[in-house]
Design an enzyme around this catalytic site. Structure first.
Site, PDB file in Angstrom:
ATOM      1  N   HIS A  85       0.820  -1.218   0.000  1.00 16.91           N
ATOM      2  CA  HIS A  85       0.000   0.000   0.000  1.00 16.91           C
ATOM      3  C   HIS A  85       0.853   1.267   0.000  1.00 16.91           C
ATOM      4  O   HIS A  85       0.362   2.341  -0.354  1.00 16.91           O
ATOM      5  CB  HIS A  85      -1.016  -0.004   1.157  1.00 16.91           C
ATOM      6  CG  HIS A  85      -0.459   0.277   2.520  1.00 16.91           C
ATOM      7  ND1 HIS A  85      -0.214  -0.712   3.452  1.00 16.91           N
ATOM      8  CD2 HIS A  85      -0.141   1.436   3.135  1.00 16.91           C
ATOM      9  CE1 HIS A  85       0.232  -0.181   4.570  1.00 16.91           C
ATOM     10  NE2 HIS A  85       0.290   1.131   4.403  1.00 16.91           N
ATOM     11  N   ASP A 222       0.980  -7.731   2.166  1.00 17.73           N
ATOM     12  CA  ASP A 222       1.191  -6.291   2.006  1.00 17.73           C
ATOM     13  C   ASP A 222       2.687  -5.966   1.966  1.00 17.73           C
ATOM     14  O   ASP A 222       3.257  -5.447   2.926  1.00 17.73           O
ATOM     15  CB  ASP A 222       0.499  -5.543   3.142  1.00 17.73           C
ATOM     16  CG  ASP A 222       0.293  -4.066   2.826  1.00 17.73           C
ATOM     17  OD1 ASP A 222       0.906  -3.579   1.854  1.00 17.73           O
ATOM     18  OD2 ASP A 222      -0.470  -3.401   3.548  1.00 17.73           O
ATOM     19  N   SER A 657       3.911   1.935   8.690  1.00 18.09           N
ATOM     20  CA  SER A 657       3.678   1.050   7.555  1.00 18.09           C
ATOM     21  C   SER A 657       4.989   0.828   6.812  1.00 18.09           C
ATOM     22  O   SER A 657       5.678   1.779   6.447  1.00 18.09           O
ATOM     23  CB  SER A 657       2.651   1.666   6.595  1.00 18.09           C
ATOM     24  OG  SER A 657       1.374   1.668   7.159  1.00 18.09           O
TER      25      SER A 657
END
Length: 722
Positions: A85, A222, A657
C-alpha cells in the site's frame, strides 16, 4: 489456546519477572531515548549499540522514509522492502488499461525493467541534535502568543536553513518533540530517484480489501520492493536512465525462518502522529468533531468515486489511490471513535486533569506558576470547538473538490505574478510555470468531473446548514440568491461547471498558462468562489494564529507540570521522526471468551476465498501449491502451513507502515503494515491488552516471490540460500 501455548506464555512471563524486566506502558522511543531502556533484559541478543550508534554504522542506517511510510534496505544495491500500500500510488500512476500493474503486479527482472516510482523519494536520517534552548531561549519573555509562536517557527526554519548551508548535501528539519517544550534538529539525506522492482498481484497485496482492513485475522501480502538510485557520482539526482543503484551504509539481513510465538521482536520506523499527552479538551474535539466529520465525508466521497469507476476502467485506475486512502482513514477513524467511547477516554482525561489541577492548587510554588493553566486550556478548547464545523470544512474543501484545488493554484500564481513589477513579470512567469504545471498535473491525475460535481454539491449543502456563527462566506453568497437552498446550489453548480474551462486540462496547460497575458485574461465562477474562500481564511488567520500560539505555550506547561506530578519523563508523541518500539509475538483476547492466535496461514486465504466475495479472490497458483503441500522451506512446522501474517504487542501508528520487524539478532523477519481494529485508538492511548500490530511474515513474502511470481532474483540479491 492449547496447553503448550499456555505453558510457553507462563514460562516467558515467569522468566521476565525473574530477570527483573518490566514491560513498558508504551513506547515509541526516539534515538535520544534508546540508551535509557534495557533491551538486553527484554530479549535482545545483539549489542544495543548495533541498533543505534551515533559514532558508527548501525541498523538505523538501513532505514528510509519512503512516501510517508517506512522502508528498509535489504541489499547493498539499494533494494528496499516496504508495503504494497506504500507503493500503491506510484503503481497507479504507472498503470494504464493496457499495462495494468495495479491489478496484475510487476516483476522487473533487470534494472532496465524497473519503473520510476513517480512522487516517491527516500529520506535517510543522518544525525540529530537537540536545539530546544536555541529556540525557546529568545522567547522566554515574550507574552503575546501569536508573536511567540511566529518567533519559534522562524527560529525552526532558520536553524534548518543554517544546517543546510553548512552541508548542502543534506535536508534539515527541526521537529517539535513536545509542543512548546522540546525541539530537535534532524539532518536527512534525500534520494530523489526511486523505482518499482517487484509488486505482487493486487489479489495478494490487497487481499481482503477494506473488509479486512484494520481487522484480525488478516491474510494480506502487504509487501513490495523498490530500489533507490543516485547519480554516477553517488549523490542524489532526479530520475535518469544514467543513474546507478544506491549503495547504503547498512542493509538488513533477512532471516527466512521467521519467528515463534513469544519471540522478542522490535521495529525501527517513522511513526506519523500520536496525541497521548493531550488534555480532555483535545480528546473531546477529536471524538465529537474531527473523527465523525472526516469519516462520514470520506464515506460519501468513496461511494461517489466507486460509482464513477464502474463506468470506466480508466476512471477506476485514476481514482484508485484516492479511494484507498480515504477508505483507510475512514475505517481508522471509526475504529478510534469506537475505542474512545469504549474506554471513555474523555472521562479518564477529565479525571487526570482534575487530579493535576488539585496537585497544582495544593502546592504554593506550582500554583503561582501554573494556577490558571487548566482553566486556560479549557477555555481555549471551548473556542476551538465552537468553530470546529467551519474549520473542518475549510480544511477539507480543496482535497474534496479537485477544481477548487486547481483554482487555488491558478489564483495564487496569478496573485504572485501581479505582485511583480511589470518589467519582471515575464521572467517570474518563466521561472515558476514548470512548478505550477507540475502541481496542477498532480491534481488532474485523480480528477473526474462528475465526481467533482457531486462532492462539491455536498460540500456546499453542508456549509449552507452551518450556524450563522460558523458560516462559510462564499457559500452564504451563493445560497442567499433564493429561498430554496437546494435548488439554488444545483443551479449554481450547473452554471459554474458548465462554463468553466478549468475542467479541460489541455486548455489549462497549453492556453491559459501560455503567457502572463493569457493567465490574467481568464476568470470564471470557480476562481471567484475560491478567492472568497481565501479571503475568509486570511481574515480568520490572526485569531487562529493567536490560538495556536496560546496552545503552544499551554501544552508546554501542561507536559512540564504533569511530568512533575507523575514523577516520570514522558516519551514524546510520534512526529514522523525515527523511533524504536519493541515487544513480543503474541496473541490477545479482544472480547469475552475470544482468543486471537498470533499467526494466520494460507489455509485462511482459501477459507475466505470460498465466500465468493471479490475482495477475497486470490491467484489460483496459491491454491495449487497449498493443495500439493508444496510450501518449499517456508512452512512453520507446528502449523504445517506457510504463515501469512502475525501479531505482536509493539507500539505502532501510521507511518510505521513498511517498518522492518526484526528479531533478537536484528534480522528482518517481517514487514509491519496494520493494527487490529481495537488498536486504532493507539494514537490517543496505548494498552497491552488491546494494542496489537500486524505484519506480513517474511516466509509468506518469500513464498509468493519465489513460488508464485518466480522472482528468485530477489532472493539471490538478498543473499539468501534456501
Amino acid at each position: 489456546m492449547n496447553n503448550k501455548t499456555l505453558l510457553l506464555t507462563f514460562l516467558l512471563i515467569f522468566g521476565i519477572l525473574q530477570s527483573g524486566y518490566t514491560p513498558p506502558d508504551e513506547g515509541m522511543f526516539p534515538l535520544s531515548e534508546i540508551h535509557k531502556i534495557d533491551l538486553k533484559k527484554a530479549g535482545l541478543k545483539i549489542d544495543q549499540n548495533e541498533i543505534y550508534n551515533p559514532n558508527g554504522t548501525s541498523l538505523v542506517d538501513a532505514l528510509v522514509n519512503v512516501g510517508g511510510c517506512t522502508g528498509s534496505f535489504v541489499s547493498n544495491q539499494g533494494l528496499i522492502i516496504t508495503n504494497h500500500h506504500c507503493a500503491f500510488g506510484a503503481v497507479q500512476q504507472a498503470s494504464t488499461p493496457e499495462k495494468d500493474y495495479l491489478t496484475k503486479g510487476l516483476v522487473a527482472r533487470s534494472y532496465g525493467e524497473e519503473i520510476e516510482a513517480k512522487g516517491l523519494t527516500c529520506r535517510i536520517t543522518e544525525s540529530y541534535e537537540d536545539v530546544s534552548d536555541l529556540i525557546l531561549g529568545p522567547v522566554a519573555q515574550v507574552t503575546d502568543p501569536a508573536t511567540r509562536l511566529k518567533l519559534i517557527n522562524n527560529a525552526m526554519k532558520n536553524i534548518a536553513a543554517e544546517a543546510e548551508q553548512k552541508d548542502p548535501s543534506i535536508k534539515a528539519e527541526v521537529s517539535e518533540m513536545f509542543i512548546g517544550k522540546t525541539y530537535v534538529l534532524f539532518r536527512y539525506k534525500t534520494i530523489l530517484d526511486v523505482r518499482l522492482v517487484y509488486v505482487p498481484n493486487r489479489q495478494v497485496g490487497e487481499f481482503g480489501g477494506e473488509t479486512d482492513n484494520w481487522v484480525w485475522p488478516r491474510h494480506t501480502g502487504d509487501f513490495s520492493f523498490m530500489r533507490a538510485y543516485v547519480g554516477k557520482d553517488g549523490k542524489p539526482a532526479k530520475y535518469s536512465k544514467e543513474n546507478v543503484p544506491y549503495t547504503p551504509k547498512k542493509f538488513l539481513k533477512v532471516n527466512p525462518n521467521g519467528t515463534e510465538e513469544e519471540d522478542f521482536v522490535f521495529i525501527l520506523g517513522y511513526p506519523g502522529r500520536t496525541f497521548r499527552h493531550r488534555p480532555a479538551g483535545f480528546i473531546e474535539n477529536q471524538q465529537k468533531f474531527v473523527l465523525p466529520y472526516v469519516s462520514n465525508l470520506y464515506d460519501f466521497q468513496n461511494a461517489t468515486m466507486e460509482a464513477a469507476g464502474k463506468n470506466s476502467k480508466e476512471t477506476e485506475i485514476k481514482l484508485a489511490t484516492r479511494i484507498k486512502r480515504n477508505a483507510n482513514v475512514m475505517k481508522n477513524y471509526r475504529g478510534k471513535l469506537q475505542g474512545l467511547k469504549g474506554i471513555d477516554l474523555i472521562g479518564q482525561k477529565k479525571q487526570e486533569d482534575a487530579a493535576l489541577a488539585e496537585f497544582i492548587n495544593n502546592n504554593v510554588e506550582e500554583k503561582a506558576k501554573y494556577g490558571t493553566l487548566m482553566n486556560d486550556i479549557d477555555n481555549l478548547y471551548k473556542l476551538i470547538n465552537g468553530d470546529a464545523q467551519r474549520d473542518l470544512w475549510l480544511g477539507q474543501i480543496y482535497s474534496s473538490t479537485s477544481l477548487l484545488s486547481v483554482s487555488r493554484t491558478i489564483n495564487n500564481f496569478k496573485e504572485a505574478l501581479n505582485a511583480q513589477r511589470p518589467a519582471n513579470k515575464q521572467s517570474f512567469f518563466d521561472q515558476n510555470i514548470s512548478q505550477v504545471k507540475q502541481a496542477l498535473a498532480g491534481t488532474y491525475a485523480s480528477f473526474d468531473v462528475d465526481v467533482d460535481r457531486t462532492i462539491f454539491k455536498k460540500m456546499l449543502t453542508d456549509a449552507a446548514a452551518f450556524s450563522p456563527y460558523q458560516k462559510i462566506n462564499a457559500v452564504t453568497k451563493v445560497a442567499s440568491k433564493g429561498s430554496n437552498t437546494e435548488a439554488v446550489i444545483d443551479q449554481y453548480i450547473k452554471n459554474t461547471f458548465g462554463i468553466t474551462k478549468l475542467k479541460d486540462q489541455d486548455y489549462v496547460m497549453n492556453i491559459l498558462l501560455k503567457s502572463p497575458k493569457a493567465l490574467n485574461a481568464y476568470n470564471d465562477g470557480l476562481l471567484l468562489f475560491e478567492r472568497d474562500i481565501q479571503q475568509q481564511i486570511t481574515a480568520i488567520k490572526p485569531e487562529k494564529d493567536a490560538r495556536e500560539g496560546q496552545l503552544n505555550k499551554l501544552m508546554g506547561d501542561y507536559v512540564r507540570i504533569k511530568e512533575k506530578f507523575l514523577k516520570k519523563d514522558f516519551i514524546p508523541d510520534a512526529n514522523s521522526t525515527l523511533r524504536l518500539t519493541y515487544g513480543y509475538v503474541r496473541g490477545y483476547s479482544p472480547a469475552d471468551a475470544t482468543y486471537m492466535k498470533p499467526y494466520t496461514t494460507i489455509k485462511g486465504i482459501l477459507e475466505k476465498g470460498a465466500k465468493g466475495l471479490p475482495e477475497f479472490g486470490y491467484p489460483e497458483t496459491i491454491k495449487t501449491l497449498w493443495t500439493a503441500k508444496d510450501f518449499g522451506p517456508f512452512a512453520k512446522k507446528d502449523l504445517n502451513d506457510v504463515p501469512v501474517s502475525f501479531l505482536y504487542n509493539m507500539d505502532t501508528t501510521g507511518g510505521n507502515s513498511g517498518s522492518p520487524i526484526m528479531n533478537a539478532k536484528g534480522e528482518l523477519i517481517g514487514v509491519n503494515f496494520d493494527r487490529a481494529y481495537g488498536a486504532t485508538i493507539n494514537d490517543y492511548s496505548w494498552n497491552e491488552s488491546y494494542s496489537r500490530s500486524i505484519g506480513v511474515d517474511i516466509r509468506y513474502v518469500l513464498f509468493v516471490a519465489t513460488k508464485v511470481d518466480k522472482a528468485d532474483f530477489l532472493v539471490k540479491e538478498m543473499g539468501l540460500k534456501l
